[in-house]
Design a protein around this motif. Structure first.
Motif, PDB file in Angstrom:
ATOM      1  N   PRO A  37      45.559  28.995  38.515  1.00 47.16           N
ATOM      2  CA  PRO A  37      43.785  28.969  38.651  1.00 47.16           C
ATOM      3  C   PRO A  37      43.622  29.664  37.451  1.00 47.16           C
ATOM      4  O   PRO A  37      43.983  30.083  36.433  1.00 47.16           O
ATOM      5  N   LEU A  38      42.005  29.081  36.937  1.00 53.75           N
ATOM      6  CA  LEU A  38      41.851  29.493  35.456  1.00 53.75           C
ATOM      7  C   LEU A  38      39.947  30.429  36.181  1.00 53.75           C
ATOM      8  O   LEU A  38      39.645  29.696  36.410  1.00 53.75           O
ATOM      9  N   THR A  39      40.162  31.733  35.331  1.00 50.44           N
ATOM     10  CA  THR A  39      39.096  32.692  34.970  1.00 50.44           C
ATOM     11  C   THR A  39      37.995  32.427  34.448  1.00 50.44           C
ATOM     12  O   THR A  39      38.431  33.005  33.346  1.00 50.44           O
ATOM     13  N   TRP A  40      36.756  32.337  34.608  1.00 51.88           N
ATOM     14  CA  TRP A  40      36.080  32.680  34.001  1.00 51.88           C
ATOM     15  C   TRP A  40      34.969  33.831  33.642  1.00 51.88           C
ATOM     16  O   TRP A  40      35.000  34.053  35.677  1.00 51.88           O
ATOM     17  N   ALA A  41      34.868  34.295  32.894  1.00 56.49           N
ATOM     18  CA  ALA A  41      34.266  35.856  33.670  1.00 56.49           C
ATOM     19  C   ALA A  41      33.633  36.553  32.303  1.00 56.49           C
ATOM     20  O   ALA A  41      34.143  36.703  31.024  1.00 56.49           O
ATOM     21  N   SER A  42      31.981  36.904  32.705  1.00 57.46           N
ATOM     22  CA  SER A  42      31.125  37.384  31.513  1.00 57.46           C
ATOM     23  C   SER A  42      30.212  38.029  32.148  1.00 57.46           C
ATOM     24  O   SER A  42      29.146  37.213  33.090  1.00 57.46           O
TER      25      SER A  42
ATOM     26  N   ARG B  72      31.461  35.353  37.472  1.00 59.36           N
ATOM     27  CA  ARG B  72      33.140  34.761  37.656  1.00 59.36           C
ATOM     28  C   ARG B  72      33.140  33.763  38.379  1.00 59.36           C
ATOM     29  O   ARG B  72      33.170  33.978  39.347  1.00 59.36           O
ATOM     30  N   GLN B  73      33.729  33.091  38.008  1.00 58.51           N
ATOM     31  CA  GLN B  73      34.154  31.850  38.718  1.00 58.51           C
ATOM     32  C   GLN B  73      36.006  31.913  38.660  1.00 58.51           C
ATOM     33  O   GLN B  73      36.401  31.723  37.684  1.00 58.51           O
ATOM     34  N   VAL B  74      36.191  31.346  39.472  1.00 60.73           N
ATOM     35  CA  VAL B  74      37.672  30.586  39.650  1.00 60.73           C
ATOM     36  C   VAL B  74      37.939  28.963  39.730  1.00 60.73           C
ATOM     37  O   VAL B  74      37.110  28.857  40.686  1.00 60.73           O
ATOM     38  N   THR B  75      38.463  28.481  38.118  1.00 62.87           N
ATOM     39  CA  THR B  75      38.420  27.013  38.818  1.00 62.87           C
ATOM     40  C   THR B  75      39.723  26.979  38.183  1.00 62.87           C
ATOM     41  O   THR B  75      40.701  27.412  37.914  1.00 62.87           O
ATOM     42  N   HIS B  76      39.832  25.161  38.488  1.00 55.22           N
ATOM     43  CA  HIS B  76      41.708  24.920  38.213  1.00 55.22           C
ATOM     44  C   HIS B  76      41.392  24.186  36.276  1.00 55.22           C
ATOM     45  O   HIS B  76      40.530  24.012  35.958  1.00 55.22           O
ATOM     46  N   ARG B  77      42.694  24.304  35.621  1.00 62.94           N
ATOM     47  CA  ARG B  77      42.832  23.636  34.785  1.00 62.94           C
ATOM     48  C   ARG B  77      42.823  22.747  34.397  1.00 62.94           C
ATOM     49  O   ARG B  77      43.721  21.621  35.394  1.00 62.94           O
TER      50      ARG B  77
END
Length: 430
Positions: A339-344, A348-353
């Motif tokens: 999983p790929l985590t985008w946090a700002s 915070r969002q977790v999605t697939h690569r």
């Protein structure tokens, strides 16, 4: 793809590149002549050359690298080389002679060129210098091309050829079906629900004998049985009667002249499709044979749902370099299964690569799907993820990640798959 640089030197023995090289080389790859530029740690160009992908060109490059420093402690293998491709005669020649080679994708080079150049200009010599500077700036993040064996490299070539042949076969099958829907719709649906559809040998034989509705209606049961003799092994008479009844039903037909021209078009496309099917089957047989001869095949085939073709594609994309992936997490990220985590701030969002090795990701997806019917542990793991709220694709992606982690462990430890360890109760939530 970005990597963490290992603390040990690369290469064999004491010939590898140390953690802080003095010089960096960039090669702008071309069909005929390749521009070379060498920079130091400050980014100043120390040498330029233009070489060809020949033995003389490789020797010329080595003379340039050896002459960078007049010292008995300096050698060409201490100079890393950046290039935009990981294939070709020049790359194989450099790696065969122990030169450390790093690949920087052309898209990244183009993006760096736009950021560093105010004028929209491009030249081979400036691109070579840009590659050397990018290698210097990203040192510690880029990783050398994996040291795969010749057998694994040959397997990669065969797998890519088989993949392209399969894609061509699928494209021709789609074109043939689209044409039959327009001029011969009964034949387009004659094998619906059966494995491979129009790709079946009997389907191709039937279409060759009756490319249009009028031609198929004129064929008797006896002749259908003769046509199927070389393409079908059992129930020939039953299939002959089925085809005769199917094509004997009244349908709309084209005028005679147009139907004759349509028959030529169908047979031409069918000939290309038939040849693509044979070529794909031959490449599949060659690929699976080469995979069975590889020492790692035993480990791959021990996993549930991993057959010859799936195992060959996995090995072709992963290679047999034991030190290519230090952890299973890095391997899952390379395959697009981590999983790929985008946090700002508060978001915070977790999605697939999405940026990954797509052929490896597709092979892992099919592997996980096949494992559902070959392993009770895999099925239970998938059901738990679905019950936890994962979508079909998400649960299958997690299962593929678990299988790939197990494969990483088995290859590193030199063992084979064990269902009791792979899906042990204590590992259910990991």
């Amino acid at each position: 793809m970005l990597w963490r640089w290992p603390t040990t030197p690369i290469g064999e023995g004491n010939t590898g590149v140390q953690s802080s090289p003095r010089f960096f080389c960039g090669i702008d790859w071309a069909d005929q002549l390749n521009d070379v530029a060498v920079v130091d740690r400050r980014g100043e160009v120390l040498a330029r050359a233009r070489i060809s992908a020949t033995p003389d060109g490789v020797r010329q490059l080595f003379r340039v690298l050896d002459g960078l420093r007049a010292s008995h402690t300096h050698g060409r293998r201490q100079v890393p080389v950046a290039i935009e491709t990981n294939q070709g005669l020049l790359v194989h020649a450099l790696r065969a002679r122990g030169q450390p080679v790093f690949q920087i994708p052309p898209s990244e080079v183009a993006g760096q060129r736009r950021r560093t150049s105010r004028a929209a200009k491009k030249s081979d010599s400036s691109d070579a210098e840009l590659l050397a500077v990018m290698l210097r700036d990203r040192w510690g993040l880029l990783r050398e091309l994996p040291a795969v064996s010749p057998d694994a490299a040959a397997l990669t070539v065969l797998a890519l050829a088989q993949y392209r042949a399969q894609r061509l076969r699928e494209q021709l099958q789609a074109r043939l079906r689209a044409l039959l829907v327009q001029v011969h719709p009964v034949a387009a649906r004659a094998w619906d629900g059966r494995d491979h559809g129009l790709r079946r040998a009997e389907a191709r034989a039937v279409l060759a004998a009756g490319p249009t509705a009028a031609a198929a209606q004129r064929i008797s049961v006896y002749r259908w049985e003769k046509i199927l003799t070389g393409a079908r092994l059992r129930l020939l008479e039953h299939e002959a009667y089925r085809l005769h009844e199917l094509f004997a039903a009244p349908v709309l037909q084209l005028p005679a002249a147009i139907e004759a021209a349509t028959a030529v078009e169908v047979r031409t496309l069918l000939a290309a499709f038939d040849d693509a099917c044979r070529r794909a089957d031959e490449l599949t047989a060659t690929l699976t044979g080469a995979f069975e001869a590889h020492p790692h095949a035993v480990t791959y085939l021990s996993f549930p749902g991993c057959g010859l073709l799936t195992g060959a594609r996995l090995l072709a994309e992963l290679g047999d370099d034991a030190h290519r992936f230090a952890t299973a997490k890095g391997l899952r990220a390379y395959a697009g299964l981590a999983p790929l985590t985008w946090a700002s701030g508060t978001v915070r969002q977790v999605t697939h690569r999405r940026i990954c090795n797509r052929r490896l990701k597709m092979a892992c997806h099919r592997w996980a799907f096949s494992a559902l019917t070959h392993s009770l542990g895999a099925r239970a793991f998938y059901d738990r993820r679905r019950a936890a709220g994962d979508s079909y694709a998400g649960a299958l992606r997690r299962l593929a990640g678990r299988l790939l982690s197990g494969l990483h462990h088995c290859l590193a430890a030199g063992t084979v798959y064990d269902e009791r360890i792979m899906f042990a109760p204590g590992r259910a939530a990991s």
